[in-house]
Design a protein around this motif. Structure first.
Motif, PDB file in Angstrom:
ATOM      1  N   GLY A 241     -10.912  -9.144  -8.959  1.00  0.00           N
ATOM      2  CA  GLY A 241      -9.707  -9.809  -8.868  1.00  0.00           C
ATOM      3  C   GLY A 241      -8.679  -9.131  -8.053  1.00  0.00           C
ATOM      4  N   VAL A 242      -7.547  -9.318  -8.375  1.00  0.00           N
ATOM      5  CA  VAL A 242      -6.237  -8.863  -7.889  1.00  0.00           C
ATOM      6  C   VAL A 242      -5.351  -8.693  -8.940  1.00  0.00           C
ATOM      7  CG1 VAL A 242      -6.505 -10.451  -5.685  1.00  0.00           C
ATOM      8  CG2 VAL A 242      -5.086 -11.443  -7.658  1.00  0.00           C
ATOM      9  N   GLY A 243      -4.269  -7.706  -8.677  1.00  0.00           N
ATOM     10  CA  GLY A 243      -3.374  -7.062  -9.996  1.00  0.00           C
ATOM     11  C   GLY A 243      -2.116  -6.756  -9.165  1.00  0.00           C
ATOM     12  N   LEU A 244      -1.264  -6.438 -10.042  1.00  0.00           N
ATOM     13  CA  LEU A 244       0.062  -5.724  -9.363  1.00  0.00           C
ATOM     14  C   LEU A 244      -0.036  -4.198  -9.483  1.00  0.00           C
ATOM     15  CD1 LEU A 244       2.923  -7.333 -11.732  1.00  0.00           C
ATOM     16  CD2 LEU A 244       2.181  -8.017  -9.337  1.00  0.00           C
ATOM     17  N   LEU A 245       0.335  -3.810  -8.136  1.00  0.00           N
ATOM     18  CA  LEU A 245       0.284  -2.212  -8.062  1.00  0.00           C
ATOM     19  C   LEU A 245       1.567  -1.736  -7.655  1.00  0.00           C
ATOM     20  CD1 LEU A 245      -3.285  -2.003  -6.273  1.00  0.00           C
ATOM     21  CD2 LEU A 245      -2.517  -1.108  -8.568  1.00  0.00           C
ATOM     22  N   PRO A 246       2.044  -0.513  -7.975  1.00  0.00           N
ATOM     23  CA  PRO A 246       3.194  -0.012  -7.371  1.00  0.00           C
ATOM     24  C   PRO A 246       3.130   0.235  -6.030  1.00  0.00           C
ATOM     25  CG  PRO A 246       2.070   1.672  -8.529  1.00  0.00           C
ATOM     26  CD  PRO A 246       1.236   0.446  -8.832  1.00  0.00           C
ATOM     27  N   ALA A 247       4.254   0.414  -5.311  1.00  0.00           N
ATOM     28  CA  ALA A 247       4.384   0.277  -3.675  1.00  0.00           C
ATOM     29  C   ALA A 247       4.457   1.977  -3.378  1.00  0.00           C
ATOM     30  CB  ALA A 247       5.742  -0.395  -3.227  1.00  0.00           C
ATOM     31  N   GLY A 248       4.593   2.725  -4.431  1.00  0.00           N
ATOM     32  CA  GLY A 248       4.970   4.287  -3.797  1.00  0.00           C
ATOM     33  C   GLY A 248       3.522   5.037  -3.965  1.00  0.00           C
ATOM     34  N   ILE A 249       2.538   4.403  -4.205  1.00  0.00           N
ATOM     35  CA  ILE A 249       1.172   5.282  -4.297  1.00  0.00           C
ATOM     36  C   ILE A 249       0.274   4.884  -3.339  1.00  0.00           C
ATOM     37  CG2 ILE A 249       1.393   5.442  -6.973  1.00  0.00           C
ATOM     38  CD1 ILE A 249      -0.727   3.569  -7.248  1.00  0.00           C
ATOM     39  N   PRO A 250      -0.578   5.929  -2.768  1.00  0.00           N
ATOM     40  CA  PRO A 250      -1.617   5.548  -1.876  1.00  0.00           C
ATOM     41  C   PRO A 250      -2.583   4.780  -2.280  1.00  0.00           C
ATOM     42  CG  PRO A 250      -1.243   7.857  -2.037  1.00  0.00           C
ATOM     43  CD  PRO A 250      -0.455   7.358  -3.236  1.00  0.00           C
ATOM     44  N   THR A 251      -2.995   3.820  -1.818  1.00  0.00           N
ATOM     45  CA  THR A 251      -3.975   2.903  -2.342  1.00  0.00           C
ATOM     46  C   THR A 251      -5.653   3.377  -1.681  1.00  0.00           C
ATOM     47  OG1 THR A 251      -3.948   1.515  -0.277  1.00  0.00           O
ATOM     48  CG2 THR A 251      -2.432   0.802  -2.116  1.00  0.00           C
ATOM     49  N   PHE A 252      -6.501   2.794  -2.359  1.00  0.00           N
ATOM     50  CA  PHE A 252      -7.864   3.236  -2.011  1.00  0.00           C
ATOM     51  C   PHE A 252      -8.030   2.495  -0.658  1.00  0.00           C
ATOM     52  CE2 PHE A 252     -10.024   3.609  -6.443  1.00  0.00           C
ATOM     53  CZ  PHE A 252      -9.151   4.506  -6.868  1.00  0.00           C
ATOM     54  N   PRO A 253      -9.232   2.969   0.031  1.00  0.00           N
ATOM     55  CA  PRO A 253      -9.455   2.516   1.382  1.00  0.00           C
ATOM     56  C   PRO A 253      -9.594   1.008   1.506  1.00  0.00           C
ATOM     57  CG  PRO A 253     -10.649   4.659   1.123  1.00  0.00           C
ATOM     58  CD  PRO A 253     -10.024   4.347  -0.097  1.00  0.00           C
ATOM     59  N   ASP A 254     -10.302   0.475   0.465  1.00  0.00           N
ATOM     60  CA  ASP A 254     -10.607  -1.057   0.268  1.00  0.00           C
ATOM     61  C   ASP A 254      -9.717  -1.725  -0.353  1.00  0.00           C
ATOM     62  OD1 ASP A 254     -12.871  -0.421   1.815  1.00  0.00           O
ATOM     63  OD2 ASP A 254     -14.189  -0.028  -0.048  1.00  0.00           O
ATOM     64  N   VAL A 255      -8.461  -1.230  -0.702  1.00  0.00           N
ATOM     65  CA  VAL A 255      -7.157  -2.035  -1.243  1.00  0.00           C
ATOM     66  C   VAL A 255      -6.168  -2.224  -0.344  1.00  0.00           C
ATOM     67  CG1 VAL A 255      -5.738  -2.058  -3.345  1.00  0.00           C
ATOM     68  CG2 VAL A 255      -7.971  -1.342  -3.753  1.00  0.00           C
ATOM     69  N   HIS A 256      -5.588  -3.400  -0.169  1.00  0.00           N
ATOM     70  CA  HIS A 256      -4.390  -3.636   0.520  1.00  0.00           C
ATOM     71  C   HIS A 256      -3.351  -4.056  -0.349  1.00  0.00           C
ATOM     72  CE1 HIS A 256      -2.108  -4.516   3.850  1.00  0.00           C
ATOM     73  NE2 HIS A 256      -1.728  -5.716   3.480  1.00  0.00           N
ATOM     74  N   LEU A 257      -1.965  -3.352  -0.157  1.00  0.00           N
ATOM     75  CA  LEU A 257      -0.809  -3.942  -1.058  1.00  0.00           C
ATOM     76  C   LEU A 257      -0.133  -4.843  -0.091  1.00  0.00           C
ATOM     77  CD1 LEU A 257       0.318  -3.329  -3.644  1.00  0.00           C
ATOM     78  CD2 LEU A 257       1.710  -1.506  -2.637  1.00  0.00           C
ATOM     79  N   LEU A 258       0.103  -6.078  -0.828  1.00  0.00           N
ATOM     80  CA  LEU A 258       0.903  -7.233  -0.132  1.00  0.00           C
ATOM     81  C   LEU A 258       2.256  -6.970  -0.889  1.00  0.00           C
ATOM     82  CD1 LEU A 258      -1.507 -10.183  -0.204  1.00  0.00           C
ATOM     83  CD2 LEU A 258      -1.094  -8.811   1.608  1.00  0.00           C
ATOM     84  N   PRO A 259       3.414  -6.795   0.127  1.00  0.00           N
ATOM     85  CA  PRO A 259       4.628  -6.775  -0.434  1.00  0.00           C
ATOM     86  C   PRO A 259       5.050  -8.090  -1.241  1.00  0.00           C
ATOM     87  CG  PRO A 259       4.608  -6.100   2.136  1.00  0.00           C
ATOM     88  CD  PRO A 259       3.318  -6.488   1.588  1.00  0.00           C
ATOM     89  N   LEU A 260       5.817  -7.814  -2.243  1.00  0.00           N
ATOM     90  CA  LEU A 260       6.162  -9.227  -2.962  1.00  0.00           C
ATOM     91  C   LEU A 260       7.812  -9.121  -2.857  1.00  0.00           C
ATOM     92  CD1 LEU A 260       4.211  -8.840  -6.237  1.00  0.00           C
ATOM     93  CD2 LEU A 260       3.595 -10.299  -4.350  1.00  0.00           C
ATOM     94  N   THR A 261       8.334 -10.366  -2.001  1.00  0.00           N
ATOM     95  CA  THR A 261       9.927 -10.382  -1.928  1.00  0.00           C
ATOM     96  C   THR A 261      10.169 -11.768  -1.844  1.00  0.00           C
ATOM     97  OG1 THR A 261       9.618 -10.821   0.598  1.00  0.00           O
ATOM     98  CG2 THR A 261       9.876  -8.447  -0.374  1.00  0.00           C
TER      99      THR A 261
END
Length: 310
Positions: A241-261
């Motif tokens: 699945g997908v879920g909310l994550l904080p923008a200020g932490i390193p992500t796993f190599p297979d995880v991408h963080l999409l900005p929410l604006t």
């Protein structure tokens, strides 16, 4: 026992006459006599006895006067400790979420050892609802909590919440599934068919997800729950699945963080304490130190929740 009466007994043991006690304390001889009589009834022992035209303390009276010196000294020490301008002294019980403890509270432990060695922190890790419940039942003195701008907390009238820091959040997705940018609602709409991962110990992020999904025209399928962000990232990596994550932490190599604006998703941290306790020196000190840490220019990188909490 009324401390005022103990004070009169101590003065009587020192000055030797009720008239002298009355003059020293700005009252009348009859008032001194009445208060000593009340104290005798409270203790169930005769405290004075005739000595010619005067009175003297009985052995029980002398013993109580000795205790009274210690008791009054302790009361005075308590007043000095609790006065707003007093040197902070005592144990502060703190309950809070892991990031606040790790990034902000633990660094204070070493600072306090040097600057305020008589202040000790007792720390318990709890999510906001748990911490606030402990505060209301007087099982903690300070609660470190958070909410989101899209899921604001409602605080009990008995407490005061002092804002600390804010941190932006994004949507964690599999690295191969970024699918461009757009507004928050557009991003959510693209993942409408996915399973969604939320916190297992707090409902705030689920409220945010449901609110934004509603704006995007769908009902999210909540399937997995975890309060450990490493585990959330592992679930995303595994395709769960997908879920909310904080923008200020390193992500796993297979995880991408999409900005929410538009709208942004922002976590807001608070220091919460009961009214009536706010001027207690240890509590005021720690609240001030946390506030100061939160306003430092380099605080942004340390304020996003880390890998063990939401």
């Amino acid at each position: 026992m009324e401390t005022r009466r103990l004070q009169l007994l101590v003065e009587l043991s020192r000055l030797g006459s009720m008239r002298a006690v009355a003059e020293a304390t700005g009252t009348t001889t009859s008032t001194v006599s009445q208060q000593i009589a009340v104290l005798a009834r409270e203790t169930g022992a005769a405290l004075i006895e005739p000595d010619g035209r005067r009175v003297r303390l009985t052995p029980a009276g002398r013993r109580l006067a000795e205790h009274a010196v210690t008791i009054l000294g302790a009361v005075e020490a308590a007043h000095l400790d609790l006065a707003p301008g007093a040197e902070p002294n005592g144990t502060l019980r703190t309950a809070g979420f892991a990031t606040a403890i790790r990034a902000h509270l633990l660094p204070l432990v070493s600072e306090l050892a040097t600057s305020h060695p008589r202040v000790h922190l007792l720390i318990r890790e709890h999510e906001p609802d748990e911490a606030l419940s402990l505060l209301i039942t007087d099982d903690t003195d300070l609660a470190l909590t958070y909410d989101y701008n899209l899921a604001p907390a409602t605080f009990d009238p008995a407490v005061r919440a002092s804002p600390l820091w804010t941190a932006p959040w994004g949507l964690g997705v599999a690295a191969h599934d970024t699918r461009g940018g757009g507004t928050t609602v557009e991003v959510f709409a693209r993942f409408a068919a996915h399973d969604w991962i939320v916190n297992s110990r707090n409902t705030a992020d689920e409220t945010v997800i449901r609110t934004l999904a509603s704006m995007a025209g769908f009902t999210p399928r909540i399937t997995h729950r975890a309060d450990n962000l490493d585990l959330v990232q592992g679930m995303i990596t595994a395709g769960l699945g997908v879920g909310l994550l904080p923008a200020g932490i390193p992500t796993f190599p297979d995880v991408h963080l999409l900005p929410l604006t538009a709208p942004d998703v922002v976590l807001r941290a608070y220091a919460v304490a009961r009214h009536g306790r706010l001027n207690w020196p240890p509590l005021a000190l720690i609240t001030d130190l946390l506030t100061e840490r939160s306003t430092r220019p380099d605080a942004a990188g340390a304020t996003a929740p880390g890998p063990t909490d939401d």
